[in-house]
Scaffold this motif. Structure first.
Motif, PDB file in Angstrom:
ATOM      1  N   MET A 140       0.689  -1.460   0.070  1.00 20.17           N
ATOM      2  CA  MET A 140       0.185   0.046  -0.021  1.00 20.17           C
ATOM      3  C   MET A 140       1.087   1.190  -0.204  1.00 20.17           C
ATOM      4  O   MET A 140       1.674   1.303   0.965  1.00 20.17           O
ATOM      5  CB  MET A 140      -0.820  -0.016   1.147  1.00 20.17           C
ATOM      6  CG  MET A 140      -1.748  -1.273   1.313  1.00 20.17           C
ATOM      7  SD  MET A 140      -3.372  -1.059   0.190  1.00 20.17           S
ATOM      8  CE  MET A 140      -4.100  -0.177   1.031  1.00 20.17           C
ATOM      9  N   ASN A 141       0.542   2.170  -0.733  1.00 19.94           N
ATOM     10  CA  ASN A 141       1.430   3.395  -0.931  1.00 19.94           C
ATOM     11  C   ASN A 141       0.874   4.352   0.172  1.00 19.94           C
ATOM     12  O   ASN A 141      -0.226   4.412   0.652  1.00 19.94           O
ATOM     13  CB  ASN A 141       1.298   4.083  -2.143  1.00 19.94           C
ATOM     14  CG  ASN A 141       0.075   4.455  -2.550  1.00 19.94           C
ATOM     15  OD1 ASN A 141      -0.538   5.534  -2.090  1.00 19.94           O
ATOM     16  ND2 ASN A 141      -0.437   3.853  -3.556  1.00 19.94           N
ATOM     17  N   LYS A 142       1.834   5.476   0.550  1.00 17.52           N
ATOM     18  CA  LYS A 142       1.197   6.353   1.444  1.00 17.52           C
ATOM     19  C   LYS A 142       1.278   7.890   0.806  1.00 17.52           C
ATOM     20  O   LYS A 142       1.329   8.508   1.530  1.00 17.52           O
ATOM     21  CB  LYS A 142       2.188   6.173   2.685  1.00 17.52           C
ATOM     22  CG  LYS A 142       2.182   4.839   3.336  1.00 17.52           C
ATOM     23  CD  LYS A 142       3.132   4.896   4.514  1.00 17.52           C
ATOM     24  CE  LYS A 142       3.269   3.515   5.373  1.00 17.52           C
ATOM     25  NZ  LYS A 142       2.108   3.269   6.226  1.00 17.52           N
ATOM     26  N   GLU A 143       1.266   7.769  -0.270  1.00 24.09           N
ATOM     27  CA  GLU A 143       1.303   9.117  -1.184  1.00 24.09           C
ATOM     28  C   GLU A 143      -0.247   9.505  -0.784  1.00 24.09           C
ATOM     29  O   GLU A 143      -1.161   9.323  -0.555  1.00 24.09           O
ATOM     30  CB  GLU A 143       1.436   9.125  -2.471  1.00 24.09           C
ATOM     31  CG  GLU A 143       2.887   8.619  -2.794  1.00 24.09           C
ATOM     32  CD  GLU A 143       3.068   7.674  -4.270  1.00 24.09           C
ATOM     33  OE1 GLU A 143       4.008   8.109  -5.031  1.00 24.09           O
ATOM     34  OE2 GLU A 143       2.161   7.017  -4.406  1.00 24.09           O
ATOM     35  N   SER A 144       0.077  11.164  -0.806  1.00 25.93           N
ATOM     36  CA  SER A 144      -1.181  12.207  -0.403  1.00 25.93           C
ATOM     37  C   SER A 144      -1.678  12.612  -1.377  1.00 25.93           C
ATOM     38  O   SER A 144      -1.061  13.306  -2.388  1.00 25.93           O
ATOM     39  CB  SER A 144      -0.585  12.940   0.853  1.00 25.93           C
ATOM     40  OG  SER A 144       0.171  13.888   0.287  1.00 25.93           O
ATOM     41  N   VAL A 145      -3.011  12.823  -1.502  1.00 18.98           N
ATOM     42  CA  VAL A 145      -3.848  13.411  -2.585  1.00 18.98           C
ATOM     43  C   VAL A 145      -4.880  14.019  -2.018  1.00 18.98           C
ATOM     44  O   VAL A 145      -5.569  13.913  -1.340  1.00 18.98           O
ATOM     45  CB  VAL A 145      -4.418  12.412  -3.459  1.00 18.98           C
ATOM     46  CG1 VAL A 145      -5.227  12.956  -4.581  1.00 18.98           C
ATOM     47  CG2 VAL A 145      -3.407  11.302  -4.257  1.00 18.98           C
ATOM     48  N   LEU A 146      -4.999  15.627  -2.553  1.00 21.71           N
ATOM     49  CA  LEU A 146      -5.759  16.236  -2.229  1.00 21.71           C
ATOM     50  C   LEU A 146      -6.979  16.469  -3.295  1.00 21.71           C
ATOM     51  O   LEU A 146      -6.485  16.816  -4.544  1.00 21.71           O
ATOM     52  CB  LEU A 146      -5.205  17.784  -2.093  1.00 21.71           C
ATOM     53  CG  LEU A 146      -6.267  19.092  -1.750  1.00 21.71           C
ATOM     54  CD1 LEU A 146      -7.056  18.783  -0.404  1.00 21.71           C
ATOM     55  CD2 LEU A 146      -5.733  20.336  -1.735  1.00 21.71           C
ATOM     56  N   ILE A 147      -8.151  16.234  -2.967  1.00 21.25           N
ATOM     57  CA  ILE A 147      -9.534  16.393  -3.945  1.00 21.25           C
ATOM     58  C   ILE A 147     -10.034  17.498  -3.870  1.00 21.25           C
ATOM     59  O   ILE A 147     -10.477  17.938  -2.715  1.00 21.25           O
ATOM     60  CB  ILE A 147     -10.209  15.254  -3.901  1.00 21.25           C
ATOM     61  CG1 ILE A 147      -9.473  13.736  -3.668  1.00 21.25           C
ATOM     62  CG2 ILE A 147     -11.512  15.267  -5.039  1.00 21.25           C
ATOM     63  CD1 ILE A 147     -10.511  12.743  -3.339  1.00 21.25           C
ATOM     64  N   VAL A 148      -9.980  18.266  -4.882  1.00 16.19           N
ATOM     65  CA  VAL A 148     -10.765  19.623  -4.934  1.00 16.19           C
ATOM     66  C   VAL A 148     -12.159  19.545  -5.791  1.00 16.19           C
ATOM     67  O   VAL A 148     -11.773  19.556  -6.947  1.00 16.19           O
ATOM     68  CB  VAL A 148      -9.832  20.715  -5.282  1.00 16.19           C
ATOM     69  CG1 VAL A 148     -10.803  22.011  -5.074  1.00 16.19           C
ATOM     70  CG2 VAL A 148      -8.635  20.960  -4.246  1.00 16.19           C
ATOM     71  N   GLU A 149     -13.235  19.329  -5.364  1.00 18.64           N
ATOM     72  CA  GLU A 149     -14.446  19.010  -6.160  1.00 18.64           C
ATOM     73  C   GLU A 149     -15.559  19.451  -5.256  1.00 18.64           C
ATOM     74  O   GLU A 149     -15.723  18.881  -4.149  1.00 18.64           O
ATOM     75  CB  GLU A 149     -14.552  17.225  -6.343  1.00 18.64           C
ATOM     76  CG  GLU A 149     -15.547  16.946  -7.108  1.00 18.64           C
ATOM     77  CD  GLU A 149     -16.132  17.512  -8.359  1.00 18.64           C
ATOM     78  OE1 GLU A 149     -17.108  18.139  -8.374  1.00 18.64           O
ATOM     79  OE2 GLU A 149     -15.274  17.229  -9.252  1.00 18.64           O
ATOM     80  N   ASP A 150     -16.521  20.160  -5.812  1.00 20.22           N
ATOM     81  CA  ASP A 150     -17.665  20.635  -5.469  1.00 20.22           C
ATOM     82  C   ASP A 150     -18.883  19.883  -5.397  1.00 20.22           C
ATOM     83  O   ASP A 150     -19.880  20.214  -4.829  1.00 20.22           O
ATOM     84  CB  ASP A 150     -18.242  22.105  -5.804  1.00 20.22           C
ATOM     85  CG  ASP A 150     -18.372  22.056  -7.558  1.00 20.22           C
ATOM     86  OD1 ASP A 150     -17.963  21.242  -8.170  1.00 20.22           O
ATOM     87  OD2 ASP A 150     -19.248  22.977  -7.874  1.00 20.22           O
ATOM     88  N   GLU A 151     -18.913  18.699  -6.324  1.00 23.82           N
ATOM     89  CA  GLU A 151     -20.192  17.860  -6.491  1.00 23.82           C
ATOM     90  C   GLU A 151     -19.674  16.756  -5.384  1.00 23.82           C
ATOM     91  O   GLU A 151     -18.886  15.928  -5.428  1.00 23.82           O
ATOM     92  CB  GLU A 151     -19.998  17.170  -7.812  1.00 23.82           C
ATOM     93  CG  GLU A 151     -20.559  18.215  -8.877  1.00 23.82           C
ATOM     94  CD  GLU A 151     -20.770  17.685 -10.169  1.00 23.82           C
ATOM     95  OE1 GLU A 151     -21.201  16.576 -10.498  1.00 23.82           O
ATOM     96  OE2 GLU A 151     -20.044  18.244 -11.114  1.00 23.82           O
ATOM     97  N   GLU A 152     -20.739  16.787  -4.509  1.00 23.34           N
ATOM     98  CA  GLU A 152     -20.455  15.886  -3.221  1.00 23.34           C
ATOM     99  C   GLU A 152     -20.469  14.363  -3.636  1.00 23.34           C
ATOM    100  O   GLU A 152     -19.510  13.470  -3.063  1.00 23.34           O
ATOM    101  CB  GLU A 152     -21.382  16.126  -2.235  1.00 23.34           C
ATOM    102  CG  GLU A 152     -21.054  15.382  -0.959  1.00 23.34           C
ATOM    103  CD  GLU A 152     -22.248  15.924   0.261  1.00 23.34           C
ATOM    104  OE1 GLU A 152     -22.096  15.362   1.500  1.00 23.34           O
ATOM    105  OE2 GLU A 152     -23.060  16.842   0.106  1.00 23.34           O
ATOM    106  N   LYS A 153     -21.213  13.880  -4.586  1.00 20.66           N
ATOM    107  CA  LYS A 153     -21.277  12.501  -4.894  1.00 20.66           C
ATOM    108  C   LYS A 153     -19.953  12.045  -5.694  1.00 20.66           C
ATOM    109  O   LYS A 153     -19.123  11.108  -5.263  1.00 20.66           O
ATOM    110  CB  LYS A 153     -22.350  12.160  -5.966  1.00 20.66           C
ATOM    111  CG  LYS A 153     -23.715  12.028  -5.001  1.00 20.66           C
ATOM    112  CD  LYS A 153     -24.758  11.853  -6.257  1.00 20.66           C
ATOM    113  CE  LYS A 153     -26.231  11.602  -5.536  1.00 20.66           C
ATOM    114  NZ  LYS A 153     -27.192  11.511  -6.576  1.00 20.66           N
ATOM    115  N   ILE A 154     -19.424  12.992  -6.132  1.00 16.05           N
ATOM    116  CA  ILE A 154     -18.116  12.688  -7.065  1.00 16.05           C
ATOM    117  C   ILE A 154     -16.903  12.795  -5.872  1.00 16.05           C
ATOM    118  O   ILE A 154     -15.900  12.021  -6.153  1.00 16.05           O
ATOM    119  CB  ILE A 154     -17.780  13.635  -8.435  1.00 16.05           C
ATOM    120  CG1 ILE A 154     -18.729  13.420  -9.254  1.00 16.05           C
ATOM    121  CG2 ILE A 154     -16.373  13.462  -8.882  1.00 16.05           C
ATOM    122  CD1 ILE A 154     -18.701  14.451 -10.551  1.00 16.05           C
ATOM    123  N   LEU A 155     -16.995  13.647  -5.097  1.00 19.75           N
ATOM    124  CA  LEU A 155     -16.084  13.798  -4.101  1.00 19.75           C
ATOM    125  C   LEU A 155     -15.930  12.537  -3.292  1.00 19.75           C
ATOM    126  O   LEU A 155     -14.768  12.233  -3.066  1.00 19.75           O
ATOM    127  CB  LEU A 155     -16.369  15.114  -3.333  1.00 19.75           C
ATOM    128  CG  LEU A 155     -15.400  15.393  -2.114  1.00 19.75           C
ATOM    129  CD1 LEU A 155     -13.800  15.698  -2.497  1.00 19.75           C
ATOM    130  CD2 LEU A 155     -15.867  16.569  -1.117  1.00 19.75           C
TER     131      LEU A 155
END
Length: 233
Positions: free
Chosen positions: A1-16
């Motif tokens: 398992m990797n430990k890389e970090s991702v910031l998701i910026v998305e205003d549609e709650e279902k997609i987020l």
């Protein structure tokens, strides 16, 4: 398992929520934001390995947020989430330094593949010399990786974000012959869908700014292969 970090910026709650679940299953550490202001605060709060950035956001737009990020940080990869047919947003984002884009609606498997590809090609961390002084150099050319200053001799050179990305990649790999495909992948991102001669066009732009009025060329063409940055020695 990797430990890389991702910031998701998305205003549609279902997609987020979908993206959050899928990325966590893949082993990523995930942060999330639903508007530009919240995203900017999240971005400034810690170091991220990658940002998934929706273009259409309330408050600060995704393109404006990308502009703010790239004025201070040229190393964190950014993948844009764009609406179908939004060619202008794709072009603006790539010119501002986005690493890739994917059009909604998308298959999650394709997005995960693009994330893996972009993370593989992300810029290497600056060398110890650059970390200490902020400068990379060859011959009489100096580039500050912290302030993005480009100086040749006594002249300060103004480059667009994409021209700077290209120069930095050549400089980090100086004396190595780089193919057009290598340059395209590292500077424009995975599966770039623009003009196929974009590398040659931007090499001309950078050469004109970097070498006009100077005796020694720094960017050399290797016929049938690509380009290499080296001084005359």
């Amino acid at each position: 398992m990797n430990k890389e970090s991702v910031l998701i910026v998305e205003d549609e709650e279902k997609i987020l929520r979908l993206l959050e679940l899928e990325l966590e299953i893949e082993g990523y550490q995930v942060g999330k934001a639903m508007d530009g202001k919240e995203a900017l605060e999240a971005y400034q709060s810690r170091k991220w390995d990658l940002i998934l950035l929706d273009v259409m956001l309330p408050g600060i737009s995704g393109i404006e947020l990308l502009r703010k990020i790239r004025t201070k940080n040229n190393f964190t990869p950014v993948i844009l989430l764009t609406a179908k047919g939004s060619v202008e947003d794709k072009v603006s984002g790539l010119d501002l330094g986005a690493n890739d884009y994917i059009t909604k609606p998308f298959q999650i498997e394709e997005l995960l593949a693009r994330i893996r590809a972009v993370l593989r090609m992300r810029p290497a961390a600056p060398s110890m010399e650059a970390e200490i002084g902020g400068w990379l150099n060859t011959a009489d050319l100096k580039v500050n990786v912290k302030t993005r200053e480009v100086i040749r001799g006594d002249s300060h050179i103004e480059l667009t974000p994409k021209e700077y990305d290209l120069l930095l990649y050549l400089l980090k790999n100086k004396r190595q012959v780089l193919s057009r495909d290598q340059i395209l992948g590292a500077v424009w991102g995975y599966d770039f869908q623009g003009e196929t001669n974009v590398v040659d066009v931007y090499i001309r732009y950078v050469r004109k700014k970097l070498e006009y009025g100077f005796e020694t060329p720094l960017i050399h063409t290797v016929r049938g292969v690509g380009y290499v940055m080296k001084d005359a020695k």
